[in-house]
Design a protein around this motif. Structure first.
Motif, short mmCIF file in Angstrom:
data_model
loop_
_atom_site.label_atom_id
_atom_site.label_comp_id
_atom_site.label_asym_id
_atom_site.label_seq_id
_atom_site.Cartn_x
_atom_site.Cartn_y
_atom_site.Cartn_z
N LEU A 297 -9.10 3.33 -0.14
CA LEU A 297 -7.89 2.53 -0.94
C LEU A 297 -8.46 2.66 -2.46
O LEU A 297 -9.70 2.50 -2.82
CB LEU A 297 -8.03 0.98 -0.46
CG LEU A 297 -7.52 0.92 0.91
CD1 LEU A 297 -7.44 -0.56 1.34
CD2 LEU A 297 -5.99 1.54 1.19
N ARG B 131 -8.20 -2.29 5.44
CA ARG B 131 -8.10 -0.93 5.94
C ARG B 131 -8.01 -1.00 7.38
O ARG B 131 -7.24 -0.16 8.07
CB ARG B 131 -9.42 -0.35 5.68
CG ARG B 131 -9.56 0.12 4.37
CD ARG B 131 -10.70 1.12 4.16
NE ARG B 131 -10.76 2.36 4.97
CZ ARG B 131 -11.71 3.08 5.30
NH1 ARG B 131 -13.07 2.46 5.10
NH2 ARG B 131 -11.70 3.98 6.04
N ASN C 4 1.20 5.40 0.04
CA ASN C 4 0.60 6.66 0.65
C ASN C 4 1.51 7.80 0.39
O ASN C 4 2.76 7.85 0.77
CB ASN C 4 0.33 6.48 2.14
CG ASN C 4 -0.52 7.48 2.72
OD1 ASN C 4 -0.64 8.52 2.38
ND2 ASN C 4 -1.09 7.01 3.78
N LEU D 274 -1.89 -1.34 -3.81
CA LEU D 274 -2.77 -0.48 -3.79
C LEU D 274 -2.53 0.90 -3.35
O LEU D 274 -1.21 1.30 -2.89
CB LEU D 274 -3.75 -0.85 -2.65
CG LEU D 274 -4.22 -2.41 -2.65
CD1 LEU D 274 -5.22 -2.77 -1.65
CD2 LEU D 274 -4.95 -2.90 -3.82
N THR D 275 -3.21 2.02 -3.53
CA THR D 275 -3.04 3.34 -3.25
C THR D 275 -3.78 3.66 -2.00
O THR D 275 -5.11 3.65 -2.14
CB THR D 275 -2.98 4.23 -4.41
OG1 THR D 275 -2.27 3.73 -5.32
CG2 THR D 275 -2.52 5.56 -4.07
N MET D 276 -3.33 4.31 -0.86
CA MET D 276 -4.15 5.00 0.18
C MET D 276 -4.46 6.40 -0.28
O MET D 276 -3.56 7.20 -0.34
CB MET D 276 -3.22 4.85 1.30
CG MET D 276 -4.23 5.17 2.68
SD MET D 276 -3.27 5.39 4.13
CE MET D 276 -2.72 3.78 4.23
N VAL E 46 0.80 -1.30 0.14
CA VAL E 46 0.01 0.08 -0.06
C VAL E 46 0.92 1.14 0.20
O VAL E 46 1.88 1.43 0.82
CB VAL E 46 -0.78 -0.08 1.07
CG1 VAL E 46 -1.97 1.17 1.15
CG2 VAL E 46 -1.82 -1.39 1.19
N TYR F 181 -7.33 0.79 -6.58
CA TYR F 181 -6.63 -0.23 -7.17
C TYR F 181 -6.90 0.08 -8.69
O TYR F 181 -7.90 -0.01 -8.76
CB TYR F 181 -6.93 -1.43 -6.60
CG TYR F 181 -6.29 -2.56 -7.36
CD1 TYR F 181 -4.77 -2.81 -7.09
CD2 TYR F 181 -6.82 -3.44 -8.26
CE1 TYR F 181 -4.30 -3.92 -7.96
CE2 TYR F 181 -6.29 -4.59 -8.75
CZ TYR F 181 -4.89 -4.58 -8.80
OH TYR F 181 -4.18 -5.72 -9.32
#
Length: 630
Positions: free
Chosen positions: A48, A29, A7, A72-74, A5, A50
């Motif tokens: 999140l 999460r 951020n 994934l990207t927060m 992940v 994707y």
């Protein structure tokens, strides 16, 4: 499986979590909330993302096709917060980068989990200390009357020391036996109960002997000895220790069953009362409306029943009003909720006022330069309502295809494919050259989804107007260059089917054969073990042999070698027959220009009579694209 992940608040740090395919997004999460808690950022409100798609807490990783080692990207909630995050991450790391913080119930659940894990860490430490006490009893048991008990006590202690897990709240369980933590607790209970039974027997029998009168006043007399009195006392203390061990084993078993997210997940995915949410959306303050918009978007995405309930409560009125709000957070979630609602045909807008508002919200009336900033849901909803597509809107899509980011281009390609399956819209798109040029431009990308959507759209357009496709001179080079940019044979098949249209036209066939990479590209197609792709390759070369001049060029370009390879490595008998006939035609001096030529559709129909369609029906193709887009 492992999930990474990213951020923007921590540009030099990537969070790592572990999950199962059936775990909900809320579980991931929850793990991230624990990581943020250790960094002192547990108030950070985030979502999140994707592959450009915002993930819903109630859906599983399997639903989004998120596999091992996925990234994934927060994202902070709201676009304005995202931009603020970028500025703060560059300027200073001391900013408090959140505005609202986590909901109270989520915070309480997080604190409850942390308290549980703190207790777990203490229990493991205390149990290890208790094992040292048991070791002392092992040595002391050798001085009892029942000295042979040392054997099973030592074995039980040794197994306990070997299998006891190591745990800390920050690191978690570590060691080779950490995956057996539940089995360890059950084993502790079983062994402790068995030892307790034997110990109680020795304890009771010892005290009965002492109480029999031979050891009155603790004075050694006859058969009474200090060793027997020591034995009774020893097994009494040992029984109390085993009883304490059983109690600790029960508490550890209960504690070890709690995983990260067990308390938090149900609060992240819980559905609030729709009536209360709608009332808050109508009359609440800005902060309450933000929460209501977020809840409505989440509820609309979770089930179709919620969609109908939201509409029954007047949700379209409320959401269209919220979508026109100047607050970007409210607007963003309201647009997402509208997009989710309008995926149901019976909910699609019929009222003229609503239709105008939805078009204004979801269709780019602003200058084309702003189009690439549209969200995925904004652009996707444009494709749902076919009446929203006008020449002006197509121009905006064309501009976004040329100027947008990778994510925007992928969305534009999926929208084009969605629209092209409508006969009326397809005819409108085929009547203009700019949309086709935009699709050709999208074929320059290396993104596999964008390529797939664009090639499928061009294939359907070719059925509508082959001349329109053949007029795209740059497309030949892109299609022939495809084998050197990717290894996806599904894309090769799409490219080959489009090249068939160029091959059946004499002028474009000459352009195809004149291309420097024609032989190499078709050679890659022919080396596939896919029988359908081999047949398409043979048909392309066969079309090039129908005229004397193109036949000469095909021989000069080395197409005979491609046919020879396909014949020698044919995937089935029909492919071998087609390659053999094409080779005979290539080596003959016959002029077949006077023979009637089959259209591409007739050729494909003949090829598919035994093996089915090359790439599925339009309806199945459309459904798969809708599934990918959603």
């Amino acid at each position: 499986m492992i999930i990474y992940v990213q951020n923007k608040a921590f540009p030099h740090k990537t969070f790592v979590t572990s999950a199962k395919p059936r775990d909900k997004i809320a579980r991931v999460r929850a793990q991230l909330l624990h990581i943020l808690y250790e960094l002192g950022k547990d108030d950070h409100l985030f979502r999140l993302r994707y592959k450009g798609q915002m993930l819903r807490d109630a859906f599983t990783l399997q639903d989004y096709e998120i596999g091992d080692n996925a990234i994934l990207t927060m994202m902070p909630v709201g676009k304005s917060q995202e931009m603020l995050m970028e500025i703060r991450s560059i300027s200073s790391s001391e900013f408090s980068f959140d505005i609202h913080g986590q909901p109270a119930n989520v915070k309480n659940a997080l604190e409850a989990e942390i308290k549980t894990f703190d207790q777990r860490e203490k229990m493991v430490v205390n149990f290890k200390a208790l094992l040292n006490v048991h070791l002392l009893f092992v040595f002391l048991s050798m001085m009892t009357v029942h000295w042979y008990s040392v054997f099973w006590l030592f074995v039980c202690w040794l197994l306990g020391v070997w299998f006891v897990p190591t745990y800390s709240r920050i690191v978690g369980f570590v060691g080779n036996t950490s995956h057996l933590k539940i089995q360890f607790c059950i084993g502790v209970l079983v062994v402790s109960v068995a030892c307790l039974a034997a110990t109680l027997y020795f304890c009771i029998s010892g005290w009965l002997f002492v109480a029999s009168g031979e050891c009155s006043d603790w004075v050694e007399n006859g058969h009474c000895s200090h060793k027997k009195m020591y034995t009774a006392s020893f097994f009494t203390l040992h029984a109390l220790t085993l009883l304490l061990t059983i109690v600790m084993g029960v508490f550890m078993l209960k504690n070890f069953r709690v995983d990260i997210g067990d308390f938090i997940e149900r609060f992240l995915v819980q559905e609030r009362n729709i009536e209360q949410v709608m009332e808050m959306a109508r009359t609440g303050k800005v902060k309450e409306k933000r929460a209501a918009a977020y809840d409505l978007a989440a509820m609309a995405a979770s089930s179709e029943d919620n969609k109908f309930r939201i509409v029954a409560e007047g949700g379209l009125d409320v959401l269209t009003t919220m979508a026109l709000s100047r607050d970007e957070v409210i607007q963003e979630h309201a647009v997402e909720a509208l997009a989710e609602l309008l995926t149901i045909p019976s909910i699609q807008v019929t009222d003229q006022w609503h239709k105008q508002v939805v078009v204004m919200i979801l269709t780019p009336f602003h200058p084309p330069s702003l189009t690439p900033s549209l969200t995925h849901n904004d652009m996707y909803l444009m494709s749902i309502n076919e009446r929203c597509v006008y020449p002006r809107r197509l121009d905006d899509l064309v501009h976004a295809a040329h100027e947008g980011t990778i994510l925007c281009q992928r969305t534009i390609a999926s929208i084009f494919l969605e629209l092209i399956f409508n006969a009326e819209i397809r005819a409108q798109i085929a009547s203009r050259n700019t949309p086709t040029q935009a699709l050709v431009h999208l074929c320059q990308t290396n993104d596999p989804d964008t390529l797939r959507f664009s090639l499928q759209s061009l294939e359907v357009l070719a059925i509508e107007s082959a001349d329109l496709i053949c007029a795209q001179e740059d497309l030949i080079g892109l299609l022939l260059d495809l084998p050197f940019r990717t290894v996806d044979e599904k894309l090769f098949l799409l490219a080959g089917k489009i090249l068939l249209y160029y091959a059946e036209n004499k002028e474009t066939c000459e352009q195809l054969l004149s291309h420097a990479q024609a032989r190499d590209a078709l050679g890659v197609f022919g080396k596939s073990r896919d029988a359908i792709l081999q047949k398409v390759t043979v048909k392309i070369i066969f079309c090039c042999l129908e005229y004397p001049d193109t036949k000469a060029k095909a021989k000069h370009a080395g197409m005979e070698e491609v046919l020879q390879y396909i014949r020698d490595h044919a995937a089935d008998k029909e492919t071998w027959d087609m390659a053999e006939q094409s080779l005979q035609l290539c080596r003959s001096a016959d002029d077949l220009s006077g023979l009637p030529t089959l259209s591409t559709l007739e050729k494909l129909s003949k090829m598919e009579s035994k093996h089915g369609k090359l790439n599925g029906s339009q309806s199945s193709l459309g459904s798969s694209i809708k599934k990918d887009a959603i």
